[in-house]
Scaffold this active site. Structure first.
Site, PDB file in Angstrom:
ATOM      1  N   CYS A 115     -43.778  44.643 -20.614  1.00 42.18           N
ATOM      2  CA  CYS A 115     -42.500  44.094 -21.101  1.00 42.18           C
ATOM      3  C   CYS A 115     -41.834  43.145 -20.105  1.00 42.18           C
ATOM      4  O   CYS A 115     -40.962  42.366 -20.484  1.00 42.18           O
ATOM      5  CB  CYS A 115     -41.533  45.218 -21.460  1.00 42.18           C
ATOM      6  SG  CYS A 115     -42.115  46.204 -22.845  1.00 42.18           S
ATOM      7  N   HIS A 249     -34.595  41.768 -22.041  1.00 42.03           N
ATOM      8  CA  HIS A 249     -35.692  42.328 -22.824  1.00 42.03           C
ATOM      9  C   HIS A 249     -35.094  43.252 -23.884  1.00 42.03           C
ATOM     10  O   HIS A 249     -34.157  43.992 -23.623  1.00 42.03           O
ATOM     11  CB  HIS A 249     -36.628  43.098 -21.905  1.00 42.03           C
ATOM     12  CG  HIS A 249     -37.645  43.902 -22.637  1.00 42.03           C
ATOM     13  ND1 HIS A 249     -38.450  43.355 -23.617  1.00 42.03           N
ATOM     14  CD2 HIS A 249     -37.980  45.216 -22.559  1.00 42.03           C
ATOM     15  CE1 HIS A 249     -39.240  44.293 -24.094  1.00 42.03           C
ATOM     16  NE2 HIS A 249     -38.972  45.440 -23.477  1.00 42.03           N
ATOM     17  N   ASN A 279     -39.101  45.956 -30.363  1.00 46.68           N
ATOM     18  CA  ASN A 279     -39.533  45.615 -29.010  1.00 46.68           C
ATOM     19  C   ASN A 279     -40.860  44.863 -29.084  1.00 46.68           C
ATOM     20  O   ASN A 279     -41.894  45.440 -29.407  1.00 46.68           O
ATOM     21  CB  ASN A 279     -39.677  46.915 -28.205  1.00 46.68           C
ATOM     22  CG  ASN A 279     -40.142  46.685 -26.779  1.00 46.68           C
ATOM     23  OD1 ASN A 279     -40.547  45.592 -26.418  1.00 46.68           O
ATOM     24  ND2 ASN A 279     -40.079  47.730 -25.973  1.00 46.68           N
TER      25      ASN A 279
END
Ligand code: UT7
Length: 332
Positions: A115, A249, A279
Site C-alpha cells: 500500500c 492512502h 482499498n
C-alpha cells in the site's frame, strides 16, 4: 549547472467497470452494508473483469496521465510501476506496460511496497529526476487485489478493490518547489501483520490470499502515518495549516479521520474516495490525486501532502507543491 526539480505535470486513473456493492457481500457473508460503511467508509469497490490484469489497468491510467501532461509515450525515459499484484512472476509488469504504450525509449521496473508503493515509487522518481538520470518518468500504481482475496473472510474481502493511477514526473529548471521532502520507512518485524503466504519462493500449501491482523494494523497505521507526515512537514518547514490538500492512502475512513483530526485539517482539505473504490493498495493515492486534480481541488501553488501505510510493514510520506501549469508553459 541549474538545480533540477521534479514536478508532476499530468495525472490519470482507471477503474474497471464492474461495481461490487456492500449488499453483494451481505448476500452470501455474515456482514451488512451498515457495518461496512460505519467501520470502513466503503460503499462499493471496482472488480477487474475476467482476463483483465494489472497491466491492462495501468496502461489506461498511463495514457490519461500522458494526455494530461501533453506528452506521448515516446517522450518517457522510464516507467516505475508500484504493484503487489503483478501480471506474472516475471518479467515485470512495467515491461508489459512499456510495450503496450510504445514507450520505446523507457527503462521499466516494478516496485513492491504494497500500500505504500506509490509513495516509494515517487521517492525513487524524484531522486532519478533530480540527479539528472532521467528527464520524464511515468509513475504508476496499479493493483488487481480481487485475485488475492479470500472471498469467505469478511475481515478482508470487503476492504479491497481494483484500480490504477498514474502521474508524469518531469525534471524542471523553472519551478521553484515541485516535489519537496519525501521520507520512507519500513519495519519487517511486522511482516505477518498483512501478508499473502504463497506465490513466492518460500513455497507453502496455503492459499495465495490476504491475511490481516486488522486491529493491530489500524492502530499502527494511525501512529505511523502521523509520525511520518510530521517528519516531512518539519523537513520542509511547513505547518499542517499550510497544507491545501491531504491525499492519504485509502485503507479505512476512520484511519483518515484520525490522522486529519491530529493534524487539525478540516474535511475540505482531505481527499477521500474510499467510499467508491475500497482499498486499492498502491493505486489508491494516484487515483485519489487524479480525482482531486480533475475535480478542481488542486490549484497552482498548493501544498499537497501524500501519505501511506501498508504491508511490510511500510510507510512513507511526501510533500509537493502543485506547479504543473508553470512547467508545461515553460516547455514551449
Ligand atoms: O492498506 C493496508 C493497511 N490496512 C489497514 O490499514 C486496515 C486496518 N484495519 C481496519 O481497517 C479495521 O481493523 C477493519 C475494518 C479490518 C476491522 O474493523 P474493526 O473495527 O477493527 O473491527 P474488529 O476487527 O475489531 O472486529 C470487530 C467485530 C468482530 O466481531 P466480534 O469478535 O466482536 O464478535 C469481527 O468479527 O466485527 C466483526 N467483523 C465484521 N462484522 C461484520 C469483522 N469484519 C466484519 C464484517 N462485517 N465485514
Amino acid at each position: 549547472m541549474k538545480t533540477l526539480r521534479a514536478v508532476i505535470t499530468g495525472t490519470g486513473s482507471y477503474a474497471p467497470s464492474r461495481i461490487m456493492t456492500n449488499d453483494d457481500f451481505a448476500a452470501y457473508l455474515d456482514t451488512s452494508d451498515s457495518w461496512i460503511r460505519e467501520r470502513t467508509g466503503i460503499r462499493e469497490r471496482r472488480i477487474a473483469a475476467e482476463g483483465e490484469a494489472t497491466s491492462d489497468l495501468a496502461v489506461e491510467a498511463a495514457k490519461k496521465a500522458l494526455e494530461s501532461a501533453d506528452l506521448t509515450a515516446a517522450d518517457i525515459d522510464g516507467i516505475l510501476l508500484a504493484t503487489a499484484t503483478p501480471d506474472i512472476a516475471f518479467p515485470s509488469t512495467a515491461c508489459l506496460v512499456q510495450a503496450r504504450l510504445g514507450a520505446t525509449r523507457a527503462f521499466a521496473f516494478d516496485l513492491n511496497a504494497v500500500c505504500s508503493g506509490f509513495v516509494y515509487a515517487m521517492t525513487v522518481a524524484k531522486s532519478l529526476v533530480e540527479t539528472g538520470a532521467a528527464r520524464r518518468l511515468l509513475v504508476i500504481g496499479s493493483e488487481v487485489m480481487s485475485r488475492s482475496l479470500d472471498w469467505k473472510d469478511r475481515g478482508t474481502a470487503i476492504l479491497f478493490g481494483d484500480g490504477a493511477g498514474a502521474v508524469v514526473v518531469e525534471s524542471s529548471t523553472t519551478v521553484s518547489r515541485g516535489l519537496g521532502s519525501f521520507r520512507l520507512g519500513a519495519d519487517g518485524r511486522h511482516w505477518e501483520m498483512i501478508h499473502v503466504p504463497a506465490g513466492g519462493t518460500r513455497l507453502t500449501k496455503e492459499a495465495a490470499t490476504i491475511r490481516m491482523k486488522g486491529g493491530e494494523t489500524f492502530k499502527m497505521a494511525v501512529r505511523q502515518l502521523q509520525e511520518s507526515v510530521l517528519e516531512v512537514l518539519a523537513l520542509d518547514g511547513v505547518s499542517p495549516a499550510e497544507v491545501a490538500l491531504l491525499v492519504p492512502h485509502q485503507a479505512n475512513v476512520r484511519i483518515i479521520d484520525a490522522l486529519a483530526s491530529r493534524l487539525a485539517l478540516p474535511p475540505e482539505k482531505v481527499m477521500v474516495n474510499i467510499d467508491r473504490y475500497g482499498n486499492t493498495s498502491a493505486a489508491s493515492i494516484p487515483v485519489a490525486l487524479d480525482e482531486a486534480v480533475r475535480g478542481g481541488r488542486v490549484h497552482e501553488g498548493d501544498r499537497v501532502l501524500l501519505t501511506a501505510f501498508g504491508a511490510g510493514v511500510t510507510w512513507g510520506s511526501g510533500l509537493l507543491t502543485w506547479e504543473a501549469d508553470l512547467q508545461k508553459r515553460s516547455r514551449t
